[in-house]
Design a protein around this motif. Structure first.
Motif, PDB file in Angstrom:
ATOM      1  N   LYS A   2     -23.151   9.265  26.756  1.00 19.23           N
ATOM      2  CA  LYS A   2     -24.468   9.864  27.055  1.00 19.23           C
ATOM      3  C   LYS A   2     -24.595  11.235  26.401  1.00 19.23           C
ATOM      4  O   LYS A   2     -24.805  12.258  27.063  1.00 19.23           O
ATOM      5  CB  LYS A   2     -24.726   9.939  28.548  1.00 19.23           C
ATOM      6  CG  LYS A   2     -24.662   8.579  29.183  1.00 19.23           C
ATOM      7  CD  LYS A   2     -25.564   8.383  30.334  1.00 19.23           C
ATOM      8  CE  LYS A   2     -25.557   6.930  30.724  1.00 19.23           C
ATOM      9  NZ  LYS A   2     -24.213   6.341  30.885  1.00 19.23           N
ATOM     10  N   ALA A  23     -25.594  14.536  24.861  1.00 22.43           N
ATOM     11  CA  ALA A  23     -26.758  15.382  25.157  1.00 22.43           C
ATOM     12  C   ALA A  23     -26.389  16.810  24.809  1.00 22.43           C
ATOM     13  O   ALA A  23     -26.167  17.638  25.689  1.00 22.43           O
ATOM     14  CB  ALA A  23     -27.145  15.253  26.626  1.00 22.43           C
ATOM     15  N   HIS A  39     -28.723  10.706  25.162  1.00 18.73           N
ATOM     16  CA  HIS A  39     -29.942  10.980  25.931  1.00 18.73           C
ATOM     17  C   HIS A  39     -31.084  11.321  24.969  1.00 18.73           C
ATOM     18  O   HIS A  39     -30.864  11.951  23.929  1.00 18.73           O
ATOM     19  CB  HIS A  39     -29.717  12.161  26.884  1.00 18.73           C
ATOM     20  CG  HIS A  39     -29.231  11.724  28.231  1.00 18.73           C
ATOM     21  ND1 HIS A  39     -29.985  10.926  29.072  1.00 18.73           N
ATOM     22  CD2 HIS A  39     -28.078  11.972  28.895  1.00 18.73           C
ATOM     23  CE1 HIS A  39     -29.310  10.708  30.199  1.00 18.73           C
ATOM     24  NE2 HIS A  39     -28.151  11.317  30.106  1.00 18.73           N
TER      25      HIS A  39
END
Ligand code: BMP
Length: 217
Positions: free
Chosen positions: A59, A61, A83
């Protein structure tokens, strides 16, 4: 092959994994297994498997340089999940260029499967996904209506969907609502008989797909 991406968040015995991996389209690996086994440990687990797609789910980010630094160290993966909310300039744009140049795929999160995710931000996330044009999108099996919206907005994208089983999504429902693959973890790796569980999941997926094809024509 079924439409399963196995979320390998726990280690499972190698002989079991060898038996069941042939049924999977892909395997998704995230922090839990990476931290437990380390990069070399994960590579060793994957070495003997014939899997179409290894998806690294960290994820991502962060700023461009940091994300590129991370993905460079995970060269065994075919795909990465990031993300969307971090935006394009100085982040996703540069990451996508790097992945494109290295033959890797990028998935962006459109929404998440837990209750507290706020889908009011979807219009913004949609603009990010539209302008970045990633290979695929992650959308939640716990919210079939969200999958339908994402499928309408992105007819040509691969949609992969977590939240099946342990989180309440019913096997096959995400597929009927527009997803290409269901991401399944605990339902498989906590089963006392993972091989039979996987066969059972594939059978239910096929039945559901046949049913929903009928009702949509
Ligand atoms: P499980 O089938 O055990 O619930 O696993 C789902 C997997 O998908 C986990 O690795 C989780 O981190 C991930 N995931 C999720 O559950 N919801 C999301 O919205 C996005 C995810 O990546």
């Amino acid at each position: 092959k079924g439409r399963i991406i196995f979320s390998m968040d726990e280690e499972i015995p190698q002989h079991v994994l060898l038996k069941i991996s042939g049924y999977f389209h892909g395997i998704k690996i995230g922090y839990p297994l990476l931290l437990r086994k380390g990069i070399d440990g994960v590579k060793e687990i994957l070495r003997k498997l014939e899997i179409n797609e290894i998806i690294m789910d960290l994820k991502l980010a962060d700023i461009d340089n940091t994300m590129i630094n991370i993905v460079k160290q995970l060269d065994f993966a075919n795909s990465f999940i990031a993300h969307s909310f971090i935006g394009i300039d100085g982040a996703l744009g540069e990451l996508k260029n790097f992945l494109d140049n290295n033959g890797k795929k990028l998935y962006l999160l459109a929404s998440m499967s837990h209750k507290g995710w706020n889908d009011d931000f979807y219009p913004y996330i949609k603009t990010v996904i539209k302008s970045l044009n990633p290979y695929g999108i992650v959308a939640p099996a716990t919210k079939p209506n969200v999958i339908r919206i994402v499928r309408d907005d992105f007819p040509d994208k691969i949609i992969i969907s977590p939240g099946v089983g342990a989180q309440g999504g019913k096997i096959g429902d995400a597929l009927c609502n527009g997803a290409d693959y269901e991401i399944i973890g605990r339902t498989i790796y906590t089963s006392s008989d993972p091989e039979n569980k996987v066969k059972e999941i594939i059978k239910i997926q096929e039945e559901k797909i046949n049913e929903c094809k009928k009702t949509s024509t």
